[in-house]
Design a protein around this motif. Structure first.
Motif, PDB file in Angstrom:
ATOM      1  N   LYS A  12       3.271 -29.079 -29.278  1.00 37.27           N
ATOM      2  CA  LYS A  12       4.250 -29.829 -30.078  1.00 37.27           C
ATOM      3  C   LYS A  12       5.426 -30.313 -29.234  1.00 37.27           C
ATOM      4  O   LYS A  12       6.013 -31.344 -29.545  1.00 37.27           O
ATOM      5  CB  LYS A  12       4.752 -28.975 -31.240  1.00 37.27           C
ATOM      6  N   ASP A  13       5.766 -29.584 -28.178  1.00 38.97           N
ATOM      7  CA  ASP A  13       6.897 -29.947 -27.328  1.00 38.97           C
ATOM      8  C   ASP A  13       6.536 -30.987 -26.264  1.00 38.97           C
ATOM      9  O   ASP A  13       7.425 -31.530 -25.614  1.00 38.97           O
ATOM     10  CB  ASP A  13       7.470 -28.709 -26.633  1.00 38.97           C
ATOM     11  N   ASP A  14       5.253 -31.263 -26.078  1.00 40.93           N
ATOM     12  CA  ASP A  14       4.826 -32.194 -25.036  1.00 40.93           C
ATOM     13  C   ASP A  14       4.980 -33.631 -25.528  1.00 40.93           C
ATOM     14  O   ASP A  14       4.314 -34.038 -26.476  1.00 40.93           O
ATOM     15  CB  ASP A  14       3.370 -31.920 -24.662  1.00 40.93           C
ATOM     16  N   PRO A  15       5.859 -34.428 -24.912  1.00 46.33           N
ATOM     17  CA  PRO A  15       6.082 -35.805 -25.365  1.00 46.33           C
ATOM     18  C   PRO A  15       4.814 -36.660 -25.326  1.00 46.33           C
ATOM     19  O   PRO A  15       4.675 -37.590 -26.117  1.00 46.33           O
ATOM     20  CB  PRO A  15       7.140 -36.355 -24.411  1.00 46.33           C
ATOM     21  N   ALA A  16       3.880 -36.341 -24.436  1.00 43.57           N
ATOM     22  CA  ALA A  16       2.642 -37.105 -24.348  1.00 43.57           C
ATOM     23  C   ALA A  16       1.749 -36.902 -25.570  1.00 43.57           C
ATOM     24  O   ALA A  16       0.839 -37.692 -25.815  1.00 43.57           O
ATOM     25  CB  ALA A  16       1.879 -36.734 -23.081  1.00 43.57           C
ATOM     26  N   LEU A  17       2.034 -35.859 -26.356  1.00 45.50           N
ATOM     27  CA  LEU A  17       1.224 -35.553 -27.542  1.00 45.50           C
ATOM     28  C   LEU A  17       1.992 -35.801 -28.837  1.00 45.50           C
ATOM     29  O   LEU A  17       1.539 -35.404 -29.912  1.00 45.50           O
ATOM     30  CB  LEU A  17       0.748 -34.094 -27.478  1.00 45.50           C
ATOM     31  N   ALA A  18       3.131 -36.463 -28.739  1.00 49.01           N
ATOM     32  CA  ALA A  18       4.014 -36.659 -29.898  1.00 49.01           C
ATOM     33  C   ALA A  18       3.338 -37.392 -31.053  1.00 49.01           C
ATOM     34  O   ALA A  18       3.676 -37.163 -32.215  1.00 49.01           O
ATOM     35  CB  ALA A  18       5.281 -37.396 -29.474  1.00 49.01           C
ATOM     36  N   ALA A  19       2.379 -38.258 -30.784  1.00 50.91           N
ATOM     37  CA  ALA A  19       1.717 -39.020 -31.846  1.00 50.91           C
ATOM     38  C   ALA A  19       0.723 -38.176 -32.652  1.00 50.91           C
ATOM     39  O   ALA A  19       0.313 -38.571 -33.742  1.00 50.91           O
ATOM     40  CB  ALA A  19       0.988 -40.226 -31.251  1.00 50.91           C
ATOM     41  N   PHE A  20       0.361 -37.014 -32.123  1.00 51.89           N
ATOM     42  CA  PHE A  20      -0.666 -36.177 -32.753  1.00 51.89           C
ATOM     43  C   PHE A  20      -0.072 -35.214 -33.774  1.00 51.89           C
ATOM     44  O   PHE A  20       0.951 -34.583 -33.514  1.00 51.89           O
ATOM     45  CB  PHE A  20      -1.410 -35.359 -31.690  1.00 51.89           C
ATOM     46  N   THR A  21      -0.729 -35.091 -34.926  1.00 55.75           N
ATOM     47  CA  THR A  21      -0.425 -33.981 -35.827  1.00 55.75           C
ATOM     48  C   THR A  21      -1.199 -32.782 -35.270  1.00 55.75           C
ATOM     49  O   THR A  21      -2.254 -32.943 -34.667  1.00 55.75           O
ATOM     50  CB  THR A  21      -0.861 -34.263 -37.277  1.00 55.75           C
ATOM     51  N   ILE A  22      -0.657 -31.577 -35.473  1.00 56.57           N
ATOM     52  CA  ILE A  22      -1.279 -30.371 -34.928  1.00 56.57           C
ATOM     53  C   ILE A  22      -1.349 -29.332 -36.039  1.00 56.57           C
ATOM     54  O   ILE A  22      -0.312 -28.925 -36.566  1.00 56.57           O
ATOM     55  CB  ILE A  22      -0.477 -29.827 -33.727  1.00 56.57           C
ATOM     56  N   THR A  23      -2.567 -28.934 -36.403  1.00 60.18           N
ATOM     57  CA  THR A  23      -2.767 -27.924 -37.442  1.00 60.18           C
ATOM     58  C   THR A  23      -3.989 -27.074 -37.088  1.00 60.18           C
ATOM     59  O   THR A  23      -4.669 -27.333 -36.097  1.00 60.18           O
ATOM     60  CB  THR A  23      -3.011 -28.555 -38.838  1.00 60.18           C
ATOM     61  N   ASP A  24      -4.270 -26.104 -37.943  1.00 57.12           N
ATOM     62  CA  ASP A  24      -5.492 -25.314 -37.791  1.00 57.12           C
ATOM     63  C   ASP A  24      -6.539 -25.756 -38.813  1.00 57.12           C
ATOM     64  O   ASP A  24      -7.470 -25.028 -39.110  1.00 57.12           O
ATOM     65  CB  ASP A  24      -5.195 -23.822 -37.918  1.00 57.12           C
ATOM     66  N   ARG A  25      -6.393 -26.953 -39.347  1.00 57.32           N
ATOM     67  CA  ARG A  25      -7.301 -27.520 -40.350  1.00 57.32           C
ATOM     68  C   ARG A  25      -7.970 -28.776 -39.785  1.00 57.32           C
ATOM     69  O   ARG A  25      -7.445 -29.398 -38.869  1.00 57.32           O
ATOM     70  CB  ARG A  25      -6.533 -27.902 -41.617  1.00 57.32           C
ATOM     71  N   PRO A  26      -9.099 -29.187 -40.364  1.00 60.07           N
ATOM     72  CA  PRO A  26      -9.738 -30.438 -39.927  1.00 60.07           C
ATOM     73  C   PRO A  26      -8.809 -31.636 -40.132  1.00 60.07           C
ATOM     74  O   PRO A  26      -7.929 -31.623 -40.991  1.00 60.07           O
ATOM     75  CB  PRO A  26     -10.960 -30.550 -40.840  1.00 60.07           C
ATOM     76  N   ALA A  27      -9.047 -32.660 -39.343  1.00 59.54           N
ATOM     77  CA  ALA A  27      -8.241 -33.880 -39.424  1.00 59.54           C
ATOM     78  C   ALA A  27      -8.453 -34.588 -40.753  1.00 59.54           C
ATOM     79  O   ALA A  27      -9.560 -34.643 -41.263  1.00 59.54           O
ATOM     80  CB  ALA A  27      -8.625 -34.816 -38.285  1.00 59.54           C
ATOM     81  N   ARG A  28      -7.368 -35.108 -41.302  1.00 61.32           N
ATOM     82  CA  ARG A  28      -7.436 -35.974 -42.478  1.00 61.32           C
ATOM     83  C   ARG A  28      -7.183 -37.399 -42.001  1.00 61.32           C
ATOM     84  O   ARG A  28      -6.351 -37.603 -41.109  1.00 61.32           O
ATOM     85  CB  ARG A  28      -6.394 -35.565 -43.501  1.00 61.32           C
TER      86      ARG A  28
END
Length: 128
Positions: A12-28
């Motif tokens: 979550k802190d990595d600016p290169a991954l800012a566009a990604f939602t991060i969860t323990d569930r499948p992607a919606r």
């Protein structure tokens, strides 16, 4: 597991991954691009002086961009992120590495996927 929390915080802190939602569930579909954390496999590990755990954490990256470029860039960013030891409460990350990466296109839903396997060796301190 504290190591998983530390990994999620680093993602979550990595600016290169800012566009990604991060969860323990499948992607919606409305939450793409997405990183799903898990499943996690953990087994005991020890030396003569320390106890710990060997953890394998799966990450599933999903996008619908029409190209693997964003997933490839995200995978590269995760590899770079793993070069800095995770900050884990009550433990020390001794080894952390991106063990495998697999890219695939899911034609039924027109999705791009990258499945990553991360391996961590966690030192929990004095062996008893």
């Amino acid at each position: 597991m504290n190591a998983v929390r530390a990994l999620v915080t680093a993602l979550k802190d990595d600016p290169a991954l800012a566009a990604f939602t991060i969860t323990d569930r499948p992607a919606r579909p409305r939450n793409l691009p997405h990183i799903r954390v898990g499943p996690v496999r953990e087994e005991p590990w020890s030396t003569n002086t320390s106890s710990g755990a060997r953890a394998t954490i799966s990450l599933a990256l999903t996008s619908r961009s029409g190209s693997f470029a964003s997933l490839s860039e995200a995978t590269d960013a995760i590899g770079v992120m793993l070069k800095t030891p995770l900050t884990i409460t009550g433990a020390t990350s001794v080894v952390q590495r991106l063990a495998s990466t697999r890219f695939a296109h899911e034609p039924n839903h027109n999705l791009e996927r990258a499945d990553l396997s991360i391996e961590l060796l966690i030192d929990l301190g004095d062996a008893t």
